[in-house]
Design an enzyme around this catalytic site. Structure first.
Site, PDB file in Angstrom:
ATOM      1  N   ARG A  95      15.862  81.071  65.384  1.00 39.48           N
ATOM      2  CA  ARG A  95      16.026  81.649  64.052  1.00 39.48           C
ATOM      3  C   ARG A  95      14.639  81.907  63.464  1.00 39.48           C
ATOM      4  O   ARG A  95      13.797  81.013  63.431  1.00 39.48           O
ATOM      5  CB  ARG A  95      16.799  80.661  63.189  1.00 39.48           C
ATOM      6  CG  ARG A  95      17.183  81.150  61.834  1.00 39.48           C
ATOM      7  CD  ARG A  95      17.887  80.053  61.057  1.00 39.48           C
ATOM      8  NE  ARG A  95      19.258  79.821  61.506  1.00 39.48           N
ATOM      9  CZ  ARG A  95      19.982  78.756  61.150  1.00 39.48           C
ATOM     10  NH1 ARG A  95      19.448  77.826  60.360  1.00 39.48           N
ATOM     11  NH2 ARG A  95      21.217  78.617  61.571  1.00 39.48           N
ATOM     12  N   CYS A 123      28.616  78.389  68.394  1.00 37.71           N
ATOM     13  CA  CYS A 123      28.466  77.283  67.459  1.00 37.71           C
ATOM     14  C   CYS A 123      29.232  76.055  67.920  1.00 37.71           C
ATOM     15  O   CYS A 123      30.449  76.093  68.049  1.00 37.71           O
ATOM     16  CB  CYS A 123      28.953  77.676  66.070  1.00 37.71           C
ATOM     17  SG  CYS A 123      28.795  76.267  64.969  1.00 37.71           S
ATOM     18  N   LYS A 150      17.380  74.035  50.871  1.00 33.59           N
ATOM     19  CA  LYS A 150      17.490  75.484  50.750  1.00 33.59           C
ATOM     20  C   LYS A 150      17.115  75.975  49.357  1.00 33.59           C
ATOM     21  O   LYS A 150      17.511  75.375  48.359  1.00 33.59           O
ATOM     22  CB  LYS A 150      18.910  75.921  51.083  1.00 33.59           C
ATOM     23  CG  LYS A 150      19.277  75.602  52.524  1.00 33.59           C
ATOM     24  CD  LYS A 150      20.703  75.967  52.821  1.00 33.59           C
ATOM     25  CE  LYS A 150      20.978  75.809  54.310  1.00 33.59           C
ATOM     26  NZ  LYS A 150      22.374  76.184  54.630  1.00 33.59           N
ATOM     27  N   CYS A 204      31.001  83.719  59.510  1.00 34.81           N
ATOM     28  CA  CYS A 204      29.918  83.009  60.202  1.00 34.81           C
ATOM     29  C   CYS A 204      30.015  83.270  61.705  1.00 34.81           C
ATOM     30  O   CYS A 204      30.956  83.882  62.178  1.00 34.81           O
ATOM     31  CB  CYS A 204      30.028  81.524  59.932  1.00 34.81           C
ATOM     32  SG  CYS A 204      31.423  80.796  60.802  1.00 34.81           S
ATOM     33  N   CYS A 226      29.101  78.196  56.374  1.00 33.75           N
ATOM     34  CA  CYS A 226      27.926  79.028  56.625  1.00 33.75           C
ATOM     35  C   CYS A 226      28.026  80.455  56.085  1.00 33.75           C
ATOM     36  O   CYS A 226      27.013  81.100  55.856  1.00 33.75           O
ATOM     37  CB  CYS A 226      27.630  79.051  58.107  1.00 33.75           C
ATOM     38  SG  CYS A 226      27.232  77.415  58.733  1.00 33.75           S
ATOM     39  N   ARG A 244      14.159  75.463  54.336  1.00 33.15           N
ATOM     40  CA  ARG A 244      14.576  76.559  55.223  1.00 33.15           C
ATOM     41  C   ARG A 244      14.051  77.894  54.715  1.00 33.15           C
ATOM     42  O   ARG A 244      13.332  77.961  53.734  1.00 33.15           O
ATOM     43  CB  ARG A 244      16.103  76.596  55.304  1.00 33.15           C
ATOM     44  CG  ARG A 244      16.733  75.305  55.773  1.00 33.15           C
ATOM     45  CD  ARG A 244      16.475  75.076  57.236  1.00 33.15           C
ATOM     46  NE  ARG A 244      17.253  73.972  57.788  1.00 33.15           N
ATOM     47  CZ  ARG A 244      18.453  74.085  58.341  1.00 33.15           C
ATOM     48  NH1 ARG A 244      19.070  75.250  58.350  1.00 33.15           N
ATOM     49  NH2 ARG A 244      19.061  73.038  58.859  1.00 33.15           N
ATOM     50  N   CYS A 250      34.566  76.552  60.418  1.00 35.35           N
ATOM     51  CA  CYS A 250      34.686  75.131  60.097  1.00 35.35           C
ATOM     52  C   CYS A 250      34.272  74.938  58.639  1.00 35.35           C
ATOM     53  O   CYS A 250      33.780  75.866  58.006  1.00 35.35           O
ATOM     54  CB  CYS A 250      33.817  74.284  61.028  1.00 35.35           C
ATOM     55  SG  CYS A 250      32.121  74.058  60.470  1.00 35.35           S
ATOM     56  N   LYS A 253      18.606  69.155  55.507  1.00 36.67           N
ATOM     57  CA  LYS A 253      18.124  70.524  55.280  1.00 36.67           C
ATOM     58  C   LYS A 253      17.939  70.767  53.783  1.00 36.67           C
ATOM     59  O   LYS A 253      18.580  70.124  52.944  1.00 36.67           O
ATOM     60  CB  LYS A 253      19.116  71.531  55.848  1.00 36.67           C
ATOM     61  CG  LYS A 253      20.491  71.439  55.233  1.00 36.67           C
ATOM     62  CD  LYS A 253      21.422  72.527  55.743  1.00 36.67           C
ATOM     63  CE  LYS A 253      21.708  72.387  57.218  1.00 36.67           C
ATOM     64  NZ  LYS A 253      22.819  73.278  57.649  1.00 36.67           N
TER      65      LYS A 253
END
Ligand code: SRM
Ligand SMILES: Cc1cc2nc3c(=O)[nH]c(=O)nc-3n(C[C@H](O)[C@H](O)[C@H](O)COP(=O)(O)OP(=O)(O)OC[C@H]3O[C@@H](n4cnc5c(N)ncnc54)[C@H](O)[C@@H]3O)c2cc1C
Ligand SMILES: Cc1cc2nc3c(=O)[nH]c(=O)nc-3n(C[C@H](O)[C@H](O)[C@H](O)COP(=O)(O)O)c2cc1C
Ligand code: SF4
Lengths: 557, 571
Positions: free
Chosen positions: A75, A437, A210, A431, A480, A144, A476, A208
């Site tokens: 990424r 994934c 953001k 997503c 995302c 991120r 899920c 994470k």
């Protein structure tokens, strides 16, 4: 502090990683497996990569006595989602040579390549580096990719606001040189003091982190879904500062009541660059010190904020920055859209927003998008920008070059596809999910387009084609594609099964709620049919589907 | 015979041992006896002054002829006869004129060819221009009746020595795989022909052609009727290769790690039907073949080689149909289409010129210790092109199309020269492609026996993703320490080609350490170019890391061979 509880294993891996080096080098040298060592899988995320395997192929390969088909997803770090035409060309070549050839535009304005085998990681990163692109800190427990409203015409001073994405990204970069050492053959750091990291220390963030920057009235970045949201305050064409929102985050876990989606809370306003950056920095240090490091399900900033209380967090922040936050300035978000088609900006430059379904840039029968984009990039007249709905803007095109781009877009059927698509398709997003994934419970990006087609039927049936309801799907509950901020959200629970969420507003300031659970396609279509029927007959003027869902108490507000 | 304590040691050793271990120890001891004998005899210099003299010259590929020659030589010695034992590749041709009693023990390899080690000798005696009138000779031919050209090399030598003026002591003795008895008997007769008082010269005898019904149970060999338990293509999608892993169950099967199994392929049903249609015969029609009645279907399916026709066969066919045929690469169907036979008689005549189907060998990739009553093989589907037309090797194609639960008959081809050393010895295994077969068998066995020796594997193929044969098993052996080291080379995953020998060079220093510490080296797989490249690579490593001259390196390598620490199973 949460630290008296037993630290999660990831925490020990981080601190033991010698500045995010771990044993990656040894892992790369292991010839008999395509995988890397367990611990390194956590470390390599900080370098912008995830180990994955093709879940479609597991069974068949096992029978052949072959190991799982391990590959890596990489990424890029693209603050505000911007690349030059040359960088786009490089990315396409790299994707073709080392990865699957498909370029994925993500819901956070950046690019992902899938399917790199272990031995290709290094050449890939080196090729990106040659194009002045990197993947540092795009994954892992760290700040991120920083988001910013992508369209230049959001404001005459878009450029100035946009610059903050870069500044923040730089400010919050880890100090370790591991990335250069491991992937770019930079020389070994002997004295690790050189890379001492006052912000991340040796433990990095608990989870994470953001950050997004929005320019009202468009909330295309879903600013409240981020740990830190900066809302640009512009008065008579001057950027005077930012309203700051903290504690946004969407992920939940099926069957874990302690987890919840949360919208960011606006805690005040900071004037000018220095103060704003200082505030941002210290919000991180507080989360670093107070965040939960023992239970990763509860370690995002949103839980820390609720644990300490917004006010306490704010007081601690003011203590650390040494000045008081001003009260938040008024702001209004009216929309959350990408401006498809041609749009000129204040500087008289032209931009064309292309609909890229679920951000997958590839050549499909009847829609050779990849080929078209390469040809456009080669003209060198357009920059490439990526939106938070996984779409692509050909930007900053001088008027005399507009025709060239127009011609290519027409020749390859891009215009027909973009402008010919229904409103719900334009606003939809899914997503990645299967097959790459590892957390996917159900399909998403491979499935949504066909579901949309079926829903379009219902939309036409009830003459709702003007309505651009926001439909989002994930495989899920991690969210995302931010399904919890959609008017119609599908959250995968099992193969072919989705929870149906209703009640989000159109501009992303209200979370939706579960309306029905575990629906298969038939149930989904029947339900939508009933809802749309009702909506088409009884809605008030201008009333969005999301608002209508609330008024009808299909779900509580 | 043993000292008290030695006895105790032996008892201690066998007390704990399992059935398989005992079997292994037994085989192992036999091996030792064979080897030590060889050693002794080769160095034995004949006493100059004894009248009774013979030379026993052997040409061997897999060691049988040598072992036999050695036994016979020692037997002669006991009878106070000087027996000069020599391998044909070390034999000075000049000596041939001086020989009086010259016995050749030679096997047949390939399709009726002499073993490579005897090729020079074979060619030498085939170029006339010299006489051997003093020579008394006898030929003991080792062979295998499951091959159509049974003991061909022996026959040729026998006839050739006569042409050159030699006198036969006794008619040629052809031996099948159980050769010991026949050989012994023949040797005794030879000895008293030569050294019993009244010496009669024997009239030259034309060797009696053996009756051989292709495909039916070859004399002296157990044919097993196996059942296919599993049948997997080990290569993943997108590979250029097809490598089939077959697991076959059979009653009271006996084999050892390192052996091969022989399989007679059935011909492709479509081709056979096409042929029958072409000559308008029905499957049930019968014919006489090698004096038995048999249906054309059976004959064409099971007995004859109709796929890969040698030029010889094609020319013989040409005479039958009297046409001139230029093509050299044709199968029977092709011939019949382009040069049709006129009438059934001519067709039958044409069938007579074909050679019988020969068995193909496949190195076993299982170990009897871990897979008793099962044998596994690893078969590469052989692909080749004839005038741009894609064709498949007969037997490998046949095997790749087998289904589970189908039955298949096979025999075990022992390979005494490719056996594991004692369990505490270190081994280096070099097996790219299907060469991995032997080493899967070795590792399964060493794992099952809890061998303490170190194991180092070199494997190579085209692509890591699709061609890493037995990857998960190899990973497990590595993880559990059965494999001490493993290096893999995937030739086509990067610009420049990388093969096993490159990996060997890369690890040359350590490889030499292993060699120097007495490690055994095994090579399995394609003969060329692989095995030759690997051999040169080993020399290079010995030279470089043992800092030796190329001469010293050669000697060093020769010593390793002499110590039976270098083994090849290449094809
Ligand atoms: C590519 C992307 C979806 C897309 O189709 O665009 C994505 C893909 C993945 N996300 Fe995400 N996330 C993506 C945006 C999001 C968002 C949306 C956003 O940030 O605006 C969220 C919800 C917001 C939030 O963070 O709360 C999101 C919440 C998660 C979570 C849950 C985090 C949590 O707080 O629990 C996970 C799982 C985890 O981190 O343990 C996750 C994990 C993943 C992983 C890496 C799965 C994994 O951990 O192994 C997915 C990789 C799939 C693949 O094969 O590419 N992803 N992920 C988005 C890449 C963003 C980027 O460029 O950085
Ligand atoms: C000791 C030993 C061990 C072995 N172990 C293994 C093993 O473990 N695994 C394995 O896969 N193999 C092994 N082999 C090789 C195996 O025995 C066969 O040789 C191989 O499978 C090819 O046989 P086939 O019947 O498929 O091909 P064949 O039909 O015998 O053809 C072989 C070659 O002949 C030529 N040919 C055939 N037909 C024609 C035609 N019509 N026109 C022109 N050219 C033609 C082609 O070059 C072809 O490649 C081993 C061999 C030996 C001697
Ligand atoms: C690849 C191969 C091909 C063979 N071809 C023949 C053959 O054509 N005719 C024959 O009679 N025996 C053939 N044999 C059998 C050998 O001659 C027999 O195994 C003999 O015992 C080998 O003796 P050696 O170990 O001294 O070489 C072949 C064996 C192998 C391994
Ligand atoms: S939402 Fe779940 S399934 Fe979809 S990409 Fe994120 S983690 Fe994977």
């Amino acid at each position: 502090m949460a630290t008296q509880n037993k630290l999660s294993t990831i925490e020990t891996i981080k601190t033991a990683s010698r500045g995010l080096r771990g044993s990656i080098v040894e892992s790369l040298d292991d010839e008999i497996t395509g995988a890397i060592r367990e611990d390194d899988q956590a470390v390599i995320k900080f370098h912008g990569m995830y180990q994955q395997d093709d879940r479609d192929r597991r069974e068949e390969r096992a029978e052949k006595k072959l190991d799982r088909l391990y590959t890596f997803m990489i990424r890029l770090r693209l603050p505000g989602g911007f690349v030059t035409p040359l960088q786009w060309i490089a990315t396409q070549h790299i994707a073709g040579e080392h990865a699957t050839g498909i370029i994925k535009i993500t819901s956070r304005q950046t690019l992902q390549l899938h399917g790199l085998i272990k031995s290709r990681i290094k050449p890939t990163i080196q090729a990106f580096n040659a194009a002045k692109l990197d993947s540092i800190a795009t994954c892992g427990d760290i700040n991120r990719n920083v988001l910013c409203s992508s369209h230049p015409n959001e404001s005459p001073i878009h450029k100035e606001v946009f610059a903050y994405a870069d500044k923040i990204s730089e400010l919050l970069m880890p100090k370790t040189k591991a990335y250069y050492e491991i992937w770019l053959d930079g020389e070994k750091i002997v004295d690790r003091k050189e890379e001492e990291d006052p912000l991340y220390q040796d433990r990095y963030m608990p989870r994470k982190f953001k950050i997004a920057i929005a320019i009202p009235p468009n909330n295309d970045v879903d600013v409240f879904a981020n740990d830190i949201g900066l809302i640009a305050v512009i008065e008579n064409n001057q950027l005077i500062g930012f309203n700051i929102s903290i504690g946004g985050g969407l992920a939940t876990t099926h069957g874990n009541p302690d987890t919840y989606a949360r919208l960011g809370t606006v805690i005040g306003f900071t004037k000018g660059e220095e103060n704003t950056l200082k505030a941002v920095y210290e919000i991180l240090t507080i989360q670093r010190d107070y965040g939960n490091r023992s239970d990763r399900k509860l370690s995002r900033l949103k839980y820390t904020v609720d644990k300490l209380g917004v006010e306490t967090y704010k007081t601690e922040l003011e203590k650390r920055i040494g000045f008081k936050l001003e009260p938040a300035k008024t702001y209004t978000f009216k929309t959350r859209v990408d401006h498809f088609g041609w749009q000129a900006d204040a500087n008289g430059l032209n931009n064309y927003t292309i609909l890229v379904e679920n951000g997958r840039v590839t050549d499909e029968a009847g829609l050779p998008l990849k080929t078209a984009l390469l040809e456009i990039a080669k003209t060198g007249v357009a920059n490439f920008r990526f939106t938070c709905t996984q779409n692509l803007i050909l930007s900053d095109i001088a008027t005399e070059n507009k025709a060239v781009v127009q011609e290519i877009l027409e020749r390859f059927g891009i215009i027909k596809h973009t402008e010919g698509s229904s409103n719900i398709r334009k606003n939809a997003m899914a997503c990645v999910a299967l097959p790459t994934c590892p957390l996917a419970l159900a399909e998403a990006q491979r499935y949504l387009p066909s579901l949309i087609t079926k829903i379009e039927g219902i939309v036409e049936k009830y003459e709702l084609t003007e309505e651009g309801m926001v439909i989002r799907m994930t495989g899920c509950p991690n969210g995302c594609a931010r399904p919890y901020l959609a008017e119609i959200g599908f959250v995968g629970t099992a193969p072919g099964k989705y929870n149906l969420h209703l009640g989000g507003d159109r501009q992303g300031e209200r979370l939706n709620k579960v309306y029905k659970e575990n629906l298969d396609e038939l149930a989904i279509l029947d339900t939508i049919d009933l809802l749309f029927k009702d909506y088409s007959s009884e809605r008030m003027k201008e009333e969005t589907f999301g608002d209508y869902s609330i008024r009808k108490n299909w779900v509580s507000a | 015979m043993l000292t008290k304590e030695k006895q105790l040691q032996v008892q201690a050793l066998v007390k704990e041992a399992t059935k398989e271990e005992l079997a292994w120890i037994n085989g192992y001891l036999m091996g030792l006896i064979g080897d030590s004998l060889t050693a002794v005899e080769e160095n034995a210099t004949p006493l100059a002054t004894v009248a009774k003299k013979i030379t026993i010259a052997y040409g061997t590929e897999t060691g049988n002829s040598k072992k036999l020659a050695t036994e016979l030589a020692s037997k002669a010695k006991k009878k106070m006869i000087i027996a000069k034992l020599v391998s044909l590749d070390q034999y000075r041709f000049a000596d041939l004129q001086k020989e009086t009693n010259f016995l050749t023990i030679i096997s047949t390899q390939g399709e009726g060819e002499p073993p490579p080690a005897a090729k020079k000798f074979y060619d030498h005696i085939h170029q006339n221009g010299f006489k051997l009138d003093k020579l008394n000779f006898g030929v003991l031919a080792l062979g295998d009746t499951s091959y159509p050209l049974f003991c061909k090399a022996g026959e040729d030598v026998d006839q050739q020595l006569e042409k050159l003026g030699g006198k036969r002591i006794l008619p040629i003795q052809k031996c099948d795989v159980e050769y010991d008895e026949d050989a012994d008997k023949w040797f005794d007769e030879v000895l008293d022909q030569l050294f019993s008082s009244k010496q009669t010269t024997v009239a030259p005898v034309i060797a009696i052609p053996v009756k051989y019904n292709a495909g039916t149970k070859p004399a002296g060999k157990t044919i097993y009727e196996g059942t296919v338990l599993s049948h997997i293509n080990l290569n993943d999608r997108g590979s250029n290769k097809e490598t089939w892993h077959l697991e076959i169950a059979a009653e009271n099967l006996t084999y050892e790690a390192g052996d091969s199994i022989g399989i007679l392929p059935k011909n492709d049903p479509e081709t056979v039907n096409a042929i029958l249609a072409l000559v308008s015969l029905s499957a049930s029609d019968h014919t006489a073949y090698k004096n038995e009645q048999i249906s054309f279907l059976d004959l064409l399916t099971n007995k004859l080689n109709i796929a890969n026709l040698s030029e010889k066969v094609i020319q013989r066919y040409a005479t039958v149909v009297d046409a001139t045929i230029a093509e050299t690469k044709l199968d029977l169907l092709g011939l019949l289409q382009r040069y049709p036979t006129k009438g059934i008689e001519q067709f039958e005549a044409a069938l007579q010129v074909l050679i019988a189907q020969s068995p193909r060998l496949y190195t076993v990739s299982s170990s009897p210790v871990s897979q008793e009553s099962e044998v596994h093989i690893t078969v590469a589907r052989d692909i080749f092109y004839v005038e741009q037309e894609k064709k498949y090797g007969r037997c490998s194609d046949f095997l790749s199309k087998l289904q589970t639960n189908e039955s298949i008959s096979f025999f075990v081809q022992k390979n005494k020269r490719f056996k594991l050393p004692e369990t505490d010895k270190d081994i280096i295994m070099i097996g790219p492609g299907t060469g991995i077969a032997a080493f899967r068998s070795f590792l399964l066995e060493r794992d099952a026996l809890g061998a303490t020796g170190k194991n180092w594997l070199f494997f190579g193929e085209q692509h890591f993703e699709s061609d890493f044969l037995y990857q998960t098993e190899i990973q497990n052996w590595h993880a559990t320490g059965v494999l001490t080291k493993v290096q893999v080379a995937f030739s086509r995953d990067q610009q420049e080609k990388i093969y096993v020998q490159h990996k060997m060079l890369e690890h040359g220093a350590e490889l030499f350490e292993w060699l120097d510490a007495g490690a055994y080296v095994y090579i399995c797989g394609k003969k060329d170019p692989m095995s030759t490249d690997v051999e040169n690579c080993l020399l290079e490593i010995i030279e470089l890391h043992g800092n030796k001259t190329s001469e010293e390196a050669k000697t060093y390598f020769e010593n390793i061979k002499a110590a039976h620490r270098y083994h090849k199973d290449v094809y």
